[in-house]
Design a protein around this motif. Sequence first.
Motif, mmCIF file in Angstrom:
data_model
loop_
_atom_site.group_PDB
_atom_site.id
_atom_site.type_symbol
_atom_site.label_atom_id
_atom_site.label_comp_id
_atom_site.label_asym_id
_atom_site.label_seq_id
_atom_site.Cartn_x
_atom_site.Cartn_y
_atom_site.Cartn_z
ATOM 1 N N ASP A 83 0.842 -1.311 0.002
ATOM 2 C CA ASP A 83 -0.105 -0.107 0.136
ATOM 3 C C ASP A 83 1.097 1.261 0.018
ATOM 4 O O ASP A 83 0.517 2.260 -0.733
ATOM 5 N N ARG A 87 0.992 4.080 -2.879
ATOM 6 C CA ARG A 87 0.886 5.647 -2.478
ATOM 7 C C ARG A 87 1.979 6.370 -3.117
ATOM 8 O O ARG A 87 2.034 7.652 -3.439
ATOM 9 N N CYS A 251 -7.502 -1.486 -8.042
ATOM 10 C CA CYS A 251 -7.187 -1.641 -6.817
ATOM 11 C C CYS A 251 -6.230 -2.282 -6.648
ATOM 12 O O CYS A 251 -6.077 -3.776 -7.197
ATOM 13 N N VAL A 267 -5.660 2.372 -4.754
ATOM 14 C CA VAL A 267 -6.033 1.452 -3.725
ATOM 15 C C VAL A 267 -7.563 2.212 -3.715
ATOM 16 O O VAL A 267 -7.867 3.213 -3.358
ATOM 17 N N ARG A 272 -8.351 0.667 1.532
ATOM 18 C CA ARG A 272 -7.520 1.597 2.277
ATOM 19 C C ARG A 272 -8.044 1.782 3.593
ATOM 20 O O ARG A 272 -7.132 1.618 4.896
ATOM 21 N N ASP A 276 -5.626 0.888 6.951
ATOM 22 C CA ASP A 276 -5.499 1.736 7.857
ATOM 23 C C ASP A 276 -5.950 1.106 9.522
ATOM 24 O O ASP A 276 -5.287 1.358 10.397
#
Length: 323
Positions: A83, A87, A251, A267, A272, A276
């Motif tokens: 991830d 990003r 994704c 994503v 996400r 998180d």
Amino acid sequence: MTSAHISAALRAPAHRMAKAGFGKRHVPDEAPRGAADFVHLPVREAAIAAYIDRLPEGAAIGYKVLAEELPDYGQQACRSALDRLTRAGHLRRIKVQITVEGSGLRWVTRTFFSRAARSADWWARYIRFIRGVDAPGQPAAPDEVPSSQPEPGVPAARSEAYAVLAGLGGREPRLQLSEGECVALEQLVQEWLVRGVGREQVSQALVSGLPASVHSAGAFLRTRLENKMPPAPQPKKNEIREEIVGALEMCAFCDEDESTGTLVDGVCVECRADIDRDEANGATGDVPDTFLARPRQRTDVAARVAGLRAAAGRRAVPGPRAR
């Protein structure tokens, strides 16, 4: 700086390959590999990025496979690392529609990896106009993509064919081309590359045996490219030929794509949120020593990464602590 278990990043061991047509793909026009490629990333992400960078085309690089190959990290840690790489602009997962000779249209899923961190606009251009990897004959990518928040200093994606033409002036001043001339001749050079002529061979064929004077470099090179075009390669026996006819961003972790949902930096919103939540709960750390199948390989890699960060004027970033 805590010890980071990233010895695997220094080698490319036997690694599971994806199904034929799927898996990892490199983007074009990458700079040569260097020791400081990923020093801008946290230690764990730098280690995984270096490992992925050394894997061959077609390798399976989903987080579950990486967790099997990198036993210091669990699935949640690998998913969190991917991830962050997404990003940061190193990864995009793309659903590609291809025509396969004799079997019609089908979709394949590929994860494109960039050694350099790319902007969201760069990836948007690349996804719309995939070229230079395995999609010969695609239209040239536009230099600009409208954006409400333009990113100054981010160069437009350029093909290998464009780079060949742009570099001719440095080898032979009589063949200095403008940007417009490079764009106009780009597809001809691309066809040479598709037909199996390497980049250096194309350059050599264009600069050798020049007349005493060249009045128009663009017109001269067009004539030479057309007249000396190598023969098209004959398909090998049982070879499956494919052509890309469409591409959609997906994704990085599920089947959601840009036509069915909202993606932010590669994503979807749901994935996400899951990641998180795992990070907030502390579920993305290293695998505890007591759960390892073999002892950790303690090496000087952590010190090496710290040295690279210091040389770049950056403070060392602590790695994740074992839980």
